[in-house]
Design a protein around this motif. Structure first.
Motif, mmCIF file in Angstrom:
data_model
loop_
_atom_site.group_PDB
_atom_site.id
_atom_site.type_symbol
_atom_site.label_atom_id
_atom_site.label_comp_id
_atom_site.label_asym_id
_atom_site.label_seq_id
_atom_site.Cartn_x
_atom_site.Cartn_y
_atom_site.Cartn_z
ATOM 1 N N VAL B 86 2.045 -8.593 0.763
ATOM 2 C CA VAL B 86 1.203 -9.287 -0.216
ATOM 3 C C VAL B 86 0.063 -8.369 -0.624
ATOM 4 N N ASP B 87 -0.187 -8.265 -1.914
ATOM 5 C CA ASP B 87 -1.359 -7.514 -2.363
ATOM 6 C C ASP B 87 -1.830 -8.057 -3.701
ATOM 7 N N GLU B 88 -3.037 -7.661 -4.072
ATOM 8 C CA GLU B 88 -3.573 -8.192 -5.318
ATOM 9 C C GLU B 88 -4.096 -7.064 -6.185
ATOM 10 N N ALA B 89 -4.212 -7.327 -7.468
ATOM 11 C CA ALA B 89 -4.796 -6.357 -8.386
ATOM 12 C C ALA B 89 -5.801 -7.091 -9.258
ATOM 13 N N GLY B 90 -6.916 -6.443 -9.504
ATOM 14 C CA GLY B 90 -7.907 -7.025 -10.405
ATOM 15 C C GLY B 90 -8.771 -8.059 -9.728
ATOM 16 N N TYR B 100 -1.709 -11.605 -8.167
ATOM 17 C CA TYR B 100 -1.238 -11.514 -6.793
ATOM 18 C C TYR B 100 0.242 -11.209 -6.824
ATOM 19 N N GLY B 101 0.663 -10.251 -5.979
ATOM 20 C CA GLY B 101 2.074 -9.911 -5.953
ATOM 21 C C GLY B 101 2.625 -9.981 -4.548
ATOM 22 N N ILE B 102 3.883 -10.399 -4.427
ATOM 23 C CA ILE B 102 4.581 -10.245 -3.151
ATOM 24 C C ILE B 102 5.840 -9.443 -3.434
ATOM 25 N N CYS B 103 6.251 -8.717 -2.414
ATOM 26 C CA CYS B 103 7.475 -7.957 -2.520
ATOM 27 C C CYS B 103 8.191 -8.154 -1.192
ATOM 28 N N PHE B 104 9.492 -8.369 -1.232
ATOM 29 C CA PHE B 104 10.189 -8.574 0.034
ATOM 30 C C PHE B 104 11.540 -7.868 0.020
ATOM 31 N N CYS B 105 11.976 -7.484 1.187
ATOM 32 C CA CYS B 105 13.280 -6.858 1.325
ATOM 33 C C CYS B 105 13.739 -7.048 2.770
ATOM 34 N N PRO B 106 15.034 -6.876 3.055
ATOM 35 C CA PRO B 106 15.496 -6.995 4.438
ATOM 36 C C PRO B 106 14.809 -5.948 5.310
ATOM 37 N N VAL B 107 14.549 -6.320 6.568
ATOM 38 C CA VAL B 107 13.879 -5.391 7.483
ATOM 39 C C VAL B 107 14.678 -4.098 7.599
ATOM 40 N N SER B 108 15.994 -4.206 7.542
ATOM 41 C CA SER B 108 16.849 -3.023 7.680
ATOM 42 C C SER B 108 16.685 -2.052 6.520
ATOM 43 N N LYS B 109 16.123 -2.548 5.416
ATOM 44 C CA LYS B 109 16.018 -1.698 4.227
ATOM 45 C C LYS B 109 14.632 -1.101 4.059
ATOM 46 N N GLU B 191 8.601 -11.134 8.980
ATOM 47 C CA GLU B 191 7.345 -10.391 9.074
ATOM 48 C C GLU B 191 6.619 -10.457 7.727
ATOM 49 N N VAL B 192 5.304 -10.656 7.809
ATOM 50 C CA VAL B 192 4.496 -10.664 6.596
ATOM 51 C C VAL B 192 3.323 -9.704 6.782
ATOM 52 N N TYR B 193 3.140 -8.848 5.805
ATOM 53 C CA TYR B 193 2.026 -7.885 5.852
ATOM 54 C C TYR B 193 1.077 -8.163 4.697
ATOM 55 N N VAL B 194 -0.216 -8.267 5.032
ATOM 56 C CA VAL B 194 -1.196 -8.642 4.019
ATOM 57 C C VAL B 194 -2.385 -7.700 4.082
ATOM 58 N N LEU B 225 -0.422 1.534 4.365
ATOM 59 C CA LEU B 225 0.232 1.585 5.676
ATOM 60 C C LEU B 225 1.676 1.102 5.616
ATOM 61 N N PHE B 226 1.928 0.070 4.842
ATOM 62 C CA PHE B 226 3.257 -0.537 4.835
ATOM 63 C C PHE B 226 3.878 -0.412 3.445
ATOM 64 N N PRO B 227 5.042 0.191 3.369
ATOM 65 C CA PRO B 227 5.678 0.374 2.056
ATOM 66 C C PRO B 227 5.869 -0.941 1.308
ATOM 67 N N VAL B 228 6.133 -2.010 2.059
ATOM 68 C CA VAL B 228 6.420 -3.264 1.371
ATOM 69 C C VAL B 228 5.150 -3.826 0.705
ATOM 70 N N VAL B 229 3.987 -3.498 1.288
ATOM 71 C CA VAL B 229 2.735 -3.903 0.652
ATOM 72 C C VAL B 229 2.449 -3.008 -0.555
ATOM 73 N N SER B 230 2.744 -1.705 -0.405
ATOM 74 C CA SER B 230 2.586 -0.799 -1.543
ATOM 75 C C SER B 230 3.413 -1.279 -2.724
#
Lengths: 308, 358
Positions: B86-90, B100-109, B191-194, B225-230
């Motif tokens: 989860v991350d935000e812009a502006g 606000y944006g979320i991005c998700f993918c399988p842990v294996s990916k 898992e959720v990274y914020v 730190l976390f690609p999924v947050v990036s």
């Protein structure tokens, strides 16, 4: 954060938002515009704003709906003054009445145009031009006609009857409009099931409420007289129901104690002889107490002598 | 009064060199034919049409509220354990929406997401971000995203409403809403990274309680730190850029001068723009966040004062104005007030008064 916002001084605005009946502007004669006039308010005896319809045919009172924090958007402009003016029809007799009463104290029949005169409010004389004024004067005054001229004299009795009719009509209107007249606070959204007993209980409430409404248009004196006439007891002012203030009354006498404490010093307040002891107590008293501390010694502070 | 901080662009310690990497279409086990068709179709489209992946038309038609936009949910995410960022812009600007944006993918990916070189959006320029978003979108067989666009108008009305709803609470609720959306769509979240909003521990505890069974990690600088947050931060940033660029002013202002700098309060260009578009009665177009103290001070000094009935006033005075009795009056002997001169309650209840003059 924000500094105290200062209100800009209220500049004279030249437009108002008004709700008025069409009759205000309707007229058969051209260039007869309705006219805002200041007249003596019969209840407060101070200036109030009224409106005389086109050609002075009808009198209207002006009431303003006014709450804090209101402004209008009118077309493409902002109007700071958020008042909403209501121009509503009114019986001119209410305004004529105080003048009649005043002249009535002389007890003479007088031509009405001599009676309704006010140097402070010159527009008062225009009240008589209203279509209903002259035809309804007999409600509040006795009439005499001499040689084609009419003379009037104030009559309390007629006035009371007239006001009573006004009250009764007001009650009809209140009931029709479902206006809450009871002392308690009721939600307007709460639908009550009307029962017969309710109606009977309400009668006095309605009467009192309507009387109060009419009292807004007559002097206080007249209002009290009307209350008697309607057979309503006067309400006690809330001041009388308040508990007395807690402050002690001041008096010139020196302050004295409420009780006589000197009796403790007198001889007859000597210690009473000990009561008779029971048999058990007597035997206990004979017990050998050598080496025993009295119970009370445990509670007194230790004396230095005991320290060894 | 307002929790407004000066925002300075966060700089990650060492910006990684940006490389344009050829997109690798990884073969996914349960690839639906649709995705392949999608990819082909998009490859044949002119670049200008390629932004169709993010359809903002609906928001532009009415940009006064909150708007959600989401990608298709990849089938993999419904079966495999997933991680979500989860991350935000502006957050800081006085102009434009917060996204606000979320991005998700399988842990294996996770690794493959790293290979896409999604770095913290702050280190990239706009073109690079657009490029990366394109890549994320092409990886839609295993990457999903969702966005919540909070219009400046909604931010203003939330923060200035009767019961104040501050930006942190608004941010938290938006993040929770998006995570819940992913769960409701059947994404197997583990898992959720914020990125931090306010104190990290409190936020983490709040989210953990809200989503039992999900491991929540709240970290400052999570986007580096976390690609999924990036990835989430890129989605949010791209969306905000596009919305701001194509902002459809609801107000009739003629030709709008769009040169307002960064939009941050400390930017002199932004201040100048705010001064230029200040209307004495209405203040600003909806593009401006009224709740920002920058906008407020300008309105206090340059615009007509406006009073609301929840403006703070001194107790005694306010009570007097509202016809309430002060508490103190009960302790002193009641003064002989002009109680007799009160109008009948029919009029006072309806706020009707006689007038002395017009």
């Amino acid at each position: 954060m924000a500094a105290k916002k200062k209100r800009t001084p209220n500049t004279q605005n030249d437009s108002w938002v008004v709700i008025a009946a069409d009759s205000v502007t309707e007229t058969q004669k051209p260039d007869c515009d309705p006219d805002f006039v200041k007249l003596r308010n019969p209840s407060t005896e101070e200036a109030s704003l009224y409106l005389l319809g086109a050609g002075d045919a009808q009198l209207y009172e002006v009431k303003a709906f006014e709450e804090d924090f209101h402004s209008w958007f009118v077309g493409q402009t902002v109007q700071r003054d958020g008042k909403l003016l209501f121009v509503t029809q009114m019986d001119p007799l209410y305004l004529i009445l105080p003048y009649m009463i005043k002249s009535g104290q002389e007890g003479k029949f007088q031509p009405v145009d001599q009676v309704v005169k006010d140097d402070e409010f010159p527009a008062s004389s225009r009240l008589l031009r209203c279509t209903r004024s002259l035809t309804s004067l007999h409600h509040i005054a006795e009439e005499k006609e001499v040689g084609g001229l009419k003379f009037h004299r104030y009559s309390q009795e007629r006035t009371m009857n007239w006001l009573q009719k006004k009250v009764e009509r007001t009650i009809v209107a209140l009931k029709k409009k479902n206006i809450c007249v009871g002392e308690g606070v009721k939600s307007t959204t709460y639908v009550r099931v009307k029962s017969e007993s309710d109606d009977r209980e309400d009668t006095e409430d309605y009467l009192r409420y309507a009387h109060g409404l009419i009292s807004e248009y007559i002097s206080e004196e007249l209002s009290k007289a009307l209350l008697k006439h309607l057979g309503l007891p006067e309400l006690k002012s809330p001041k009388e129901t308040e508990p007395p203030s807690k402050k002690r009354k001041l008096s010139d006498k020196p302050v004295e104690a409420g009780e006589d404490y000197t009796k403790f010093n007198s001889a007859d307040f000597a210690r009473k002889p000990p009561k008779k002891m029971t048999a058990a107590q007597k035997t206990l008293a004979k017990v050998d107490k050598s080496g025993m501390k009295p119970m009370s010694s445990f509670f007194s502070p230790k004396t230095k002598a005991e320290k060894k | 009064m307002f929790e407004e901080r000066c925002f300075e662009p966060r700089m990650s310690a060492s910006p990684p060199p940006v490389q344009v990497v050829a997109v690798i279409y990884s073969k996914i086990q349960n690839r639906s034919g649709k995705a392949a068709v999608e990819v082909k179709r998009r490859a044949t489209q002119p670049p200008s049409e390629q932004s169709a992946a993010m359809d903002l038309k609906q928001f532009e038609a009415d940009n006064s509220g909150s708007f959600r936009l989401a990608s298709r949910i990849p089938d993999v995410c419904r079966t495999e354990d997933c991680c979500l960022g989860v991350d935000e812009a502006g957050r800081g600007p006085v102009l434009g929406p917060m996204v606000y944006g979320i991005c998700f993918c399988p842990v294996s990916k996770k690794e493959e997401l790293k290979d896409l070189k999604v770095a913290d959006s702050k280190t990239l320029n706009e073109a690079e971000r657009e490029n990366l978003f394109q890549k994320l979108d092409e990886a839609q067989s295993y990457v999903g995203w969702a966005l919540q666009i909070l219009s400046p108008n909604m931010i203003s009305t939330s923060m200035l409403q009767r019961t104040k709803y501050n930006l942190n609470a608004l941010s938290h609720d938006t993040a929770i809403g998006l995570i819940q959306y992913a769960l409701d769509s059947g994404v197997q979240l583990k898992e959720v990274y914020v990125d931090t909003v306010g104190p990290a521990e409190k936020y983490e505890e709040k989210l953990s309680q809200r989503f039992p069974g999900i491991q929540v990690t709240v970290r400052p600088k999570a986007d580096s730190l976390f690609p999924v947050v990036s990835a989430a931060s890129i989605c949010a940033k791209v969306a905000r850029d596009r919305v701001v660029k194509g902002w459809n002013f609801a107000e009739d202002l003629g030709e709008i001068d769009a040169d307002y700098g960064s939009g941050y309060p400390n930017d002199p260009k932004t201040k100048e723009w705010l001064l230029k578009y200040l209307d004495p009665v209405f203040g600003y177009p909806q593009f401006v966040r009224f709740s920002w103290s920058t906008a407020q001070t300008l309105m206090d000094s340059k615009a007509v004062p406006v009073h609301w009935d929840d403006d703070e006033e001194d107790g005694e005075k306010a009570a007097q104005r509202q016809n309430n009795r002060s508490m103190l009056s009960y302790f002193s002997a009641s003064a002989e007030g002009d109680r007799a001169q009160q109008t009948h309650r029919f009029f006072s209840e309806r706020r009707l008064k006689s007038l002395k003059s017009l």
